[in-house]
Design a protein around this motif. Structure first.
Motif, PDB file in Angstrom:
ATOM      1  N   PRO A 194     -44.847   6.671 -39.423  1.00 18.14           N
ATOM      2  CA  PRO A 194     -46.180   7.242 -39.223  1.00 18.14           C
ATOM      3  C   PRO A 194     -47.303   6.230 -39.017  1.00 18.14           C
ATOM      4  CG  PRO A 194     -45.537   7.392 -41.524  1.00 18.14           C
ATOM      5  CD  PRO A 194     -44.337   6.899 -40.771  1.00 18.14           C
ATOM      6  N   ARG A 195     -47.089   4.957 -39.350  1.00 19.28           N
ATOM      7  CA  ARG A 195     -48.130   3.933 -39.189  1.00 19.28           C
ATOM      8  C   ARG A 195     -47.808   2.923 -38.095  1.00 19.28           C
ATOM      9  NH1 ARG A 195     -49.925   2.550 -45.384  1.00 19.28           N
ATOM     10  NH2 ARG A 195     -50.364   4.699 -45.944  1.00 19.28           N
ATOM     11  N   THR A 205     -38.579  10.288 -26.478  1.00 18.12           N
ATOM     12  CA  THR A 205     -38.447   9.903 -27.881  1.00 18.12           C
ATOM     13  C   THR A 205     -39.604   9.051 -28.383  1.00 18.12           C
ATOM     14  OG1 THR A 205     -36.051  10.004 -27.765  1.00 18.12           O
ATOM     15  CG2 THR A 205     -36.980   8.674 -29.529  1.00 18.12           C
ATOM     16  N   PHE A 206     -40.012   8.051 -27.624  1.00 14.66           N
ATOM     17  CA  PHE A 206     -41.063   7.152 -28.102  1.00 14.66           C
ATOM     18  C   PHE A 206     -42.441   7.800 -28.090  1.00 14.66           C
ATOM     19  CE2 PHE A 206     -37.969   3.827 -26.731  1.00 14.66           C
ATOM     20  CZ  PHE A 206     -37.796   3.256 -27.981  1.00 14.66           C
ATOM     21  N   PHE A 207     -42.605   8.870 -27.318  1.00 26.11           N
ATOM     22  CA  PHE A 207     -43.936   9.450 -27.137  1.00 26.11           C
ATOM     23  C   PHE A 207     -44.074  10.861 -27.689  1.00 26.11           C
ATOM     24  CE2 PHE A 207     -42.792   6.542 -23.705  1.00 26.11           C
ATOM     25  CZ  PHE A 207     -43.701   5.538 -23.976  1.00 26.11           C
ATOM     26  N   SER A 220     -45.873  -2.766 -37.292  1.00 25.61           N
ATOM     27  CA  SER A 220     -45.375  -3.499 -36.132  1.00 25.61           C
ATOM     28  C   SER A 220     -43.909  -3.847 -36.336  1.00 25.61           C
ATOM     29  CB  SER A 220     -46.192  -4.785 -35.950  1.00 25.61           C
ATOM     30  OG  SER A 220     -45.649  -5.569 -34.905  1.00 25.61           O
ATOM     31  N   ILE A 221     -43.106  -3.582 -35.314  1.00 26.21           N
ATOM     32  CA  ILE A 221     -41.701  -3.992 -35.296  1.00 26.21           C
ATOM     33  C   ILE A 221     -41.493  -4.808 -34.026  1.00 26.21           C
ATOM     34  CG2 ILE A 221     -39.293  -3.264 -35.072  1.00 26.21           C
ATOM     35  CD1 ILE A 221     -40.001  -0.712 -36.565  1.00 26.21           C
ATOM     36  N   THR A 243     -39.256  16.294 -36.456  1.00 29.42           N
ATOM     37  CA  THR A 243     -39.682  14.958 -36.865  1.00 29.42           C
ATOM     38  C   THR A 243     -40.352  14.259 -35.690  1.00 29.42           C
ATOM     39  OG1 THR A 243     -37.861  14.779 -38.427  1.00 29.42           O
ATOM     40  CG2 THR A 243     -38.899  12.726 -37.755  1.00 29.42           C
ATOM     41  N   VAL A 244     -41.485  13.634 -35.954  1.00 32.27           N
ATOM     42  CA  VAL A 244     -42.185  12.846 -34.941  1.00 32.27           C
ATOM     43  C   VAL A 244     -41.941  11.381 -35.287  1.00 32.27           C
ATOM     44  CG1 VAL A 244     -44.418  12.273 -33.929  1.00 32.27           C
ATOM     45  CG2 VAL A 244     -43.925  14.628 -34.634  1.00 32.27           C
ATOM     46  N   PRO A 245     -41.087  10.685 -34.538  1.00 28.47           N
ATOM     47  CA  PRO A 245     -40.690   9.339 -34.936  1.00 28.47           C
ATOM     48  C   PRO A 245     -41.801   8.292 -34.866  1.00 28.47           C
ATOM     49  CG  PRO A 245     -39.652   9.941 -32.858  1.00 28.47           C
ATOM     50  CD  PRO A 245     -40.380  11.141 -33.346  1.00 28.47           C
ATOM     51  N   PHE A 246     -42.658   8.352 -33.852  1.00 30.15           N
ATOM     52  CA  PHE A 246     -43.676   7.321 -33.659  1.00 30.15           C
ATOM     53  C   PHE A 246     -45.021   7.975 -33.343  1.00 30.15           C
ATOM     54  CE2 PHE A 246     -39.579   5.625 -32.058  1.00 30.15           C
ATOM     55  CZ  PHE A 246     -39.369   4.647 -33.023  1.00 30.15           C
ATOM     56  N   SER A 247     -45.632   8.607 -34.314  1.00 31.43           N
ATOM     57  CA  SER A 247     -46.829   9.411 -34.072  1.00 31.43           C
ATOM     58  C   SER A 247     -48.067   8.595 -33.713  1.00 31.43           C
ATOM     59  CB  SER A 247     -47.124  10.283 -35.292  1.00 31.43           C
ATOM     60  OG  SER A 247     -47.353   9.474 -36.432  1.00 31.43           O
ATOM     61  N   CYS A 248     -48.111   7.308 -34.060  1.00 28.08           N
ATOM     62  CA  CYS A 248     -49.297   6.481 -33.783  1.00 28.08           C
ATOM     63  C   CYS A 248     -49.013   5.317 -32.847  1.00 28.08           C
ATOM     64  CB  CYS A 248     -49.874   5.942 -35.092  1.00 28.08           C
ATOM     65  SG  CYS A 248     -50.608   7.217 -36.115  1.00 28.08           S
ATOM     66  N   LEU A 249     -47.874   5.313 -32.197  1.00 30.91           N
ATOM     67  CA  LEU A 249     -47.487   4.198 -31.335  1.00 30.91           C
ATOM     68  C   LEU A 249     -48.503   4.000 -30.210  1.00 30.91           C
ATOM     69  CD1 LEU A 249     -45.137   2.174 -31.007  1.00 30.91           C
ATOM     70  CD2 LEU A 249     -44.181   3.739 -29.331  1.00 30.91           C
ATOM     71  N   ARG A 250     -48.983   2.748 -30.077  1.00 31.90           N
ATOM     72  CA  ARG A 250     -49.953   2.435 -29.033  1.00 31.90           C
ATOM     73  C   ARG A 250     -49.441   1.396 -28.057  1.00 31.90           C
ATOM     74  NH1 ARG A 250     -55.935   3.374 -30.788  1.00 31.90           N
ATOM     75  NH2 ARG A 250     -56.040   3.304 -28.552  1.00 31.90           N
ATOM     76  N   SER A 251     -48.449   0.591 -28.491  1.00 25.26           N
ATOM     77  CA  SER A 251     -47.931  -0.457 -27.623  1.00 25.26           C
ATOM     78  C   SER A 251     -46.415  -0.471 -27.703  1.00 25.26           C
ATOM     79  CB  SER A 251     -48.485  -1.815 -28.070  1.00 25.26           C
ATOM     80  OG  SER A 251     -47.920  -2.861 -27.308  1.00 25.26           O
ATOM     81  N   LEU A 252     -45.772  -0.353 -26.548  1.00 22.16           N
ATOM     82  CA  LEU A 252     -44.319  -0.328 -26.472  1.00 22.16           C
ATOM     83  C   LEU A 252     -43.855  -1.345 -25.444  1.00 22.16           C
ATOM     84  CD1 LEU A 252     -41.537   0.998 -27.089  1.00 22.16           C
ATOM     85  CD2 LEU A 252     -42.056   2.626 -25.258  1.00 22.16           C
TER      86      LEU A 252
END
Length: 118
Positions: free
Chosen positions: A64-65, A109-111, A38-39, A88-97
């Motif tokens: 990756p997490r 980029t985010f997806f 989380s950031i 490079t996949v910057p946010f491979s597991c992103l679920r909430s933006l």
């Protein structure tokens, strides 16, 4: 207290609220990219969003997490940025933006490469 990002690594959760420059904060996030889940950055100063996904030596950074990404504050650049990730996949597991300003990138980029995106 002076922030020393060189000695802080392997963070899992990262929340930072400030009225000053966030360049060291972005560097700190990059250094913990492999472990962060989380950031949450809230700043009154410009945020260099490209700096989250591209290091100072122009190499791309993957989180990756990372599941949750919240960015609040003015964008570093008014022009949408279009990083070329070269695989490079910057946010491979992103679920909430959550973004509290204009979308900072000119593309997906985010997806891109996200395992939850069809």
């Amino acid at each position: 207290m002076e922030l020393q990002p060189d000695v802080i690594r392997n963070l899992v959760l990262f929340k930072y609220t400030c009225k000053s420059s966030v360049s060291l904060v972005v560097q700190l996030a990059r250094q913990s990219a492999l472990t962060l889940q989380s950031i949450d950055i809230d700043s009154e100063q410009d945020i260099d969003f490209a700096g989250l996904v591209q290091d100072v030596d122009n190499s791309y950074v993957a989180y990756p997490r990372l599941i949750i990404l919240k960015l609040w504050g003015p964008s570093h650049n008014n022009e949408p940025q279009r990083p070329a990730f070269n695989g490079t996949v910057p946010f491979s597991c992103l679920r909430s933006l959550s973004i509290g300003h204009d979308y900072p990138f000119g593309g997906d980029t985010f997806f891109r490469g996200n395992v939850f995106t069809p």
